[in-house]
Design a protein around this motif. Structure first.
Motif, short mmCIF file in Angstrom:
data_model
loop_
_atom_site.label_atom_id
_atom_site.label_comp_id
_atom_site.label_asym_id
_atom_site.label_seq_id
_atom_site.Cartn_x
_atom_site.Cartn_y
_atom_site.Cartn_z
N GLN A 33 0.82 -1.20 0.00
CA GLN A 33 0.00 0.00 0.00
C GLN A 33 0.86 1.26 0.00
OE1 GLN A 33 -3.55 0.03 -0.14
NE2 GLN A 33 -3.06 -2.07 -0.72
N GLU A 34 1.94 1.23 0.74
CA GLU A 34 2.83 2.39 0.78
C GLU A 34 3.51 2.60 -0.58
OE1 GLU A 34 5.38 1.50 4.02
OE2 GLU A 34 3.97 2.25 5.53
N ARG A 35 3.89 1.51 -1.24
CA ARG A 35 4.46 1.63 -2.59
C ARG A 35 3.44 2.22 -3.55
NH1 ARG A 35 4.61 -3.74 -5.60
NH2 ARG A 35 2.40 -3.26 -5.26
N ASN A 36 2.20 1.78 -3.46
CA ASN A 36 1.16 2.31 -4.34
C ASN A 36 0.98 3.82 -4.15
OD1 ASN A 36 0.79 -0.29 -5.20
ND2 ASN A 36 -1.07 -0.64 -4.00
N LEU A 37 0.97 4.26 -2.89
CA LEU A 37 0.84 5.69 -2.63
C LEU A 37 2.03 6.45 -3.18
CD1 LEU A 37 -0.58 8.09 -1.34
CD2 LEU A 37 0.54 7.51 0.83
N LEU A 38 3.22 5.88 -3.04
CA LEU A 38 4.43 6.53 -3.57
C LEU A 38 4.35 6.67 -5.08
CD1 LEU A 38 7.32 7.59 -3.17
CD2 LEU A 38 8.12 5.22 -3.35
N ILE A 39 3.91 5.62 -5.77
CA ILE A 39 3.82 5.66 -7.23
C ILE A 39 2.74 6.64 -7.68
CG2 ILE A 39 3.23 4.30 -9.27
CD1 ILE A 39 4.55 1.90 -7.94
N ILE A 40 1.58 6.59 -7.04
CA ILE A 40 0.49 7.50 -7.40
C ILE A 40 0.92 8.95 -7.21
CG2 ILE A 40 -1.81 8.31 -6.72
CD1 ILE A 40 -2.48 5.39 -6.03
N SER A 41 1.56 9.26 -6.08
CA SER A 41 2.00 10.63 -5.82
C SER A 41 3.04 11.07 -6.83
CB SER A 41 2.56 10.74 -4.40
OG SER A 41 1.59 10.37 -3.43
N THR A 42 3.97 10.17 -7.16
CA THR A 42 5.01 10.52 -8.13
C THR A 42 4.42 10.80 -9.50
OG1 THR A 42 6.62 9.15 -6.94
CG2 THR A 42 7.15 9.74 -9.21
N PRO A 91 -2.81 22.59 -11.64
CA PRO A 91 -2.25 22.40 -10.29
C PRO A 91 -3.31 22.18 -9.22
CG PRO A 91 -1.14 24.21 -11.40
CD PRO A 91 -2.31 23.84 -12.26
N VAL A 92 -4.45 22.90 -9.34
CA VAL A 92 -5.52 22.71 -8.35
C VAL A 92 -6.04 21.28 -8.39
CG1 VAL A 92 -7.90 23.34 -7.79
CG2 VAL A 92 -6.21 25.13 -8.23
N LEU A 93 -6.24 20.74 -9.60
CA LEU A 93 -6.71 19.36 -9.73
C LEU A 93 -5.69 18.37 -9.17
CD1 LEU A 93 -8.32 19.49 -13.30
CD2 LEU A 93 -9.50 19.43 -11.10
N ILE A 94 -4.42 18.62 -9.43
CA ILE A 94 -3.37 17.71 -8.93
C ILE A 94 -3.31 17.76 -7.41
CG2 ILE A 94 -0.87 17.34 -8.85
CD1 ILE A 94 -0.78 18.27 -11.76
N ILE A 95 -3.38 18.95 -6.84
CA ILE A 95 -3.36 19.07 -5.37
C ILE A 95 -4.58 18.38 -4.76
CG2 ILE A 95 -3.51 20.70 -3.46
CD1 ILE A 95 -1.83 22.62 -5.16
N ALA A 97 -6.20 15.85 -6.03
CA ALA A 97 -5.99 14.40 -6.14
C ALA A 97 -4.99 13.92 -5.10
CB ALA A 97 -5.51 14.06 -7.55
N LEU A 98 -3.90 14.67 -4.91
CA LEU A 98 -2.91 14.30 -3.90
C LEU A 98 -3.55 14.30 -2.51
CD1 LEU A 98 0.25 16.27 -5.08
CD2 LEU A 98 0.02 13.78 -4.93
N GLY A 99 -4.37 15.31 -2.22
CA GLY A 99 -5.03 15.37 -0.93
C GLY A 99 -5.96 14.20 -0.71
N TYR A 100 -6.69 13.82 -1.76
CA TYR A 100 -7.62 12.70 -1.64
C TYR A 100 -6.87 11.41 -1.34
CZ TYR A 100 -10.60 8.85 -3.15
OH TYR A 100 -11.28 7.66 -3.22
N TYR A 101 -5.85 11.10 -2.14
CA TYR A 101 -5.13 9.84 -1.94
C TYR A 101 -4.37 9.84 -0.62
CZ TYR A 101 -6.20 8.22 -6.65
OH TYR A 101 -6.85 7.78 -7.77
N THR A 102 -3.84 10.99 -0.24
CA THR A 102 -3.16 11.06 1.05
C THR A 102 -4.12 10.78 2.20
OG1 THR A 102 -1.57 12.67 0.18
CG2 THR A 102 -1.79 12.53 2.57
#
Length: 361
Positions: A33-42, A91-95, A97-102
């Motif tokens: 799960q941590e690897r998945n979050l790392l890949i998604i964020s990257t 950038p707003v959409l990316i932030i 998405a990052l907030g959601y997955y985080t």
């Protein structure tokens, strides 16, 4: 030129040959799960990074001062709605998405969250203690312990309860998942699981002095049958871990070999958390309850030795113990001998820790 590029590639491969990629090749659900979050964020961040890198090269070349074609030059240009939408909207959409997955993964990977939802085998309880400079693993349900070796059965969640007998440290097994800090006088939790057999390196991931680089251990993920054999082998070795032998083990040492204990004194881990393994020491829970009731005041000064912990564990920069003159201890609570050095229950300890945090004499 061709040979120089080949030599450069070989040199890079040689430098990276010693690297381990456990984080990108996890062997447990938490690590996956941590690897998945790392890949998604990257990947999300690359949506910004790659275009920026391209534009860093493209715009200086296209609009350089000595270019010949100036037909696209428009001195009256002031504003473009399309450009504004892109530079602010993306950038707003990316932030977002990052907030959601985080948010999702932060709650999914809460260190205190048991792994019951995996429908795996019965969990294994492990009490981990960071020492100078070694790891002690106590199996309270099995009544055994090991130093610098952690054995776990594959497919069974491991419920860690962590503390430190010395400075703050961190338990890290990269192949299985994240890490959490261990701190003296406190107890925290971590839940991991191994999906496949193997030997996975573990270590202290927080600098803790001269023995830090050698504070490592192997995590032996094995089948249930092999784990049972390991337990029986530990029980056959015959050593006993009680308060006296623990205090000897607690002394600073570097690169200790693997050792096992066939039996463990009841309540030892609680005493380690409460910082009252030695006879005559007042446990943290009782100390904080006394603080809540007003403390010892000036009259408590002669009892300082019963409340002291760090003085007996003072070391120099090389890890050698320093002998400091200790205050003369005196009996505590003469009306109820022995009551002061008994650790509180887990629930009582937590309630007192929430109400008071310090004790001064």
């Amino acid at each position: 030129m061709k040979h120089s590029k080949l030599l450069l590639a070989l040199a890079g491969a040689f430098v990276l040959s010693g690297c381990q990629y456990d984080i990108l090749s996890p062997q447990g659900w938490v690590g996956g799960q941590e690897r998945n979050l790392l890949i998604i964020s990257t990947l999300l961040m690359l949506i910004i990074i790659i275009p920026v890198l391209v534009m860093i090269l493209y715009f200086p070349l296209k609009y350089r001062a000595d270019r010949q074609d100036l037909t696209d030059y428009d001195p009256s240009f002031q504003h473009s709605n399309k450009i504004e939408v892109v530079i602010w909207g993306v950038p707003v959409l990316i932030i977002a998405a990052l907030g959601y997955y985080t948010y999702v993964y932060t709650h999914r990977l809460d260190p205190y969250r048991p792994l019951d939802h995996l429908d795996a085998g019965a969990p294994i309880e492990v009490q981990a203690v960071s020492l100078d400079w070694k790891w002690l693993f106590i199996y309270p349900e099995l009544g055994i312990a090991s130093v610098n070796e952690l054995a776990i059965p594959v497919g069974h969640p491991v419920n860690f309860h962590l503390t430190s007998a010395t400075v703050m440290n961190t338990l890290s097994i990269p192949a299985l998942g994240g890490m959490v800090y261990s701190m003296a006088g406190m107890e925290t939790q971590l839940h991991l699981i191994a999906d496949s057999t193997g030997t996975f390196p573990g270590r202290a991931a927080h600098y803790s002095g001269p023995g830090f680089s050698r504070m490592t251990f192997d995590t032996l993920a094995m089948s249930e049958q092999d784990f049972g054999k390991w337990v029986e082998g530990v029980r056959a070795e015959g050593q006993s871990l009680d308060r006296i032998s623990y205090l000897d083990l607690e002394k600073p040492s570097i690169a200790d070999p693997v050792s096992h204990y066939a039996s463990v004194e009841d309540g030892l881990f609680n005493r380690i958390v409460e910082m009252c393994v030695e006879e005559g020491k007042v446990c943290m829970g009782h100390m904080m309850m006394q603080d809540k009731m007003g403390g010892g005041g000036i009259a408590g000064i002669p009892d300082a030795a019963a409340y002291s912990h760090d003085r007996e564990r003072a070391i120099d920069g090389l890890g050698n113990p320093i002998a400091l003159p200790a205050p003369e201890p005196r009996a505590i609570h003469a009306a109820a001998p022995g009551a002061a050095d008994q650790p509180l229950s887990t629930s009582a300890r937590r309630s007192t820790q929430m109400e008071a945090v310090t004790h001064v004499h």
